[in-house]
Motif scaffolding. Structure first.
Motif, PDB file in Angstrom:
ATOM      1  N   GLN A  81      42.924  38.122  44.950  1.00  0.00           N
ATOM      2  CA  GLN A  81      42.222  39.348  44.548  1.00  0.00           C
ATOM      3  C   GLN A  81      40.718  39.216  44.744  1.00  0.00           C
ATOM      4  OE1 GLN A  81      43.681  39.789  40.539  1.00  0.00           O
ATOM      5  NE2 GLN A  81      45.494  40.946  41.184  1.00  0.00           N
ATOM      6  N   MET A  82      40.178  38.043  44.410  1.00  0.00           N
ATOM      7  CA  MET A  82      38.739  37.804  44.613  1.00  0.00           C
ATOM      8  C   MET A  82      38.361  37.953  46.087  1.00  0.00           C
ATOM      9  SD  MET A  82      37.986  34.399  42.288  1.00  0.00           S
ATOM     10  CE  MET A  82      36.538  33.975  43.252  1.00  0.00           C
ATOM     11  N   PHE A  83      39.144  37.323  46.946  1.00  0.00           N
ATOM     12  CA  PHE A  83      38.849  37.385  48.375  1.00  0.00           C
ATOM     13  C   PHE A  83      39.008  38.803  48.906  1.00  0.00           C
ATOM     14  CE2 PHE A  83      38.844  32.759  48.779  1.00  0.00           C
ATOM     15  CZ  PHE A  83      37.930  32.570  49.799  1.00  0.00           C
ATOM     16  N   GLU A  84      40.063  39.474  48.508  1.00  0.00           N
ATOM     17  CA  GLU A  84      40.296  40.826  49.015  1.00  0.00           C
ATOM     18  C   GLU A  84      39.155  41.765  48.613  1.00  0.00           C
ATOM     19  OE1 GLU A  84      43.757  44.210  49.374  1.00  0.00           O
ATOM     20  OE2 GLU A  84      43.990  42.660  47.847  1.00  0.00           O
ATOM     21  N   LYS A  85      38.734  41.683  47.366  1.00  0.00           N
ATOM     22  CA  LYS A  85      37.643  42.530  46.883  1.00  0.00           C
ATOM     23  C   LYS A  85      36.354  42.228  47.654  1.00  0.00           C
ATOM     24  CE  LYS A  85      35.046  43.740  42.730  1.00  0.00           C
ATOM     25  NZ  LYS A  85      34.811  43.444  41.316  1.00  0.00           N
TER      26      LYS A  85
END
Length: 162
Positions: free
Chosen positions: A34-38
């Protein structure tokens, strides 16, 4: 995009980015994804790949057989002829380009085979996919190639220093 300056900066920050990668290993898989996608989405709202194309200028994607067959068909070649013309097997046994920049890169940084480009090109820089834990080493290497990945790591590094 000033690629010469980017190259110097990314090399100078590599050891810090490596420390960031090591810290990222401790984050739960779902949270890391989620961190990377955001961060990926935020960076690519600002960064235009066509102003850079450093990936196409300096590295080769891995060509899987379906990529080879699709591109060979586009060029009205046999797959073996496409391989002989453009590819070789690297030390890992993967098909990669014989030369860089990519022979399909146009002068304006667009891709001559964009609609039929390899899967690895479609997914690059791989920062918006599942199981980021599994590709953290590759992602670290991509900080040396892709300004967006470099900025993602720089932002994550700042978060760890807080």
């Amino acid at each position: 995009m000033d690629l010469e300056n980017f190259t110097k900066k990314s090399k100078a920050e590599y050891s810090n980015n490596k420390k960031t990668k090591d810290r990222l290993k401790n984050i739960k898989s779902k949270n890391l994804d989620q961190m990377f996608e955001k961060s990926h989405d935020l960076k690519f709202e600002k960064i235009d790949c066509l102003s850079c194309a450093n990936c196409c200028k300096t590295t080769s994607p891995i060509f899987i057989q379906t990529d080879i067959d699709r591109l060979a068909k586009l060029f009205r070649m046999k797959s073996s002829e496409f391989i002989d013309t453009y590819l070789f097997r690297d030390d890992d046994g993967d098909y990669v380009l014989k030369s860089s920049p990519c022979p399909f890169l146009n002068a304006d940084n667009t891709c001559f085979v964009y609609q039929e480009r390899p899967k690895a090109c479609r997914e690059y820089p791989h920062t918006n996919r599942k199981n980021m834990h599994g590709i953290l080493n590759l992602t670290l290497q991509n900080t040396l190639v892709c300004p967006a990945v470099f900025e993602i790591f720089q932002d994550f590094g700042k978060d760890f220093r807080k």
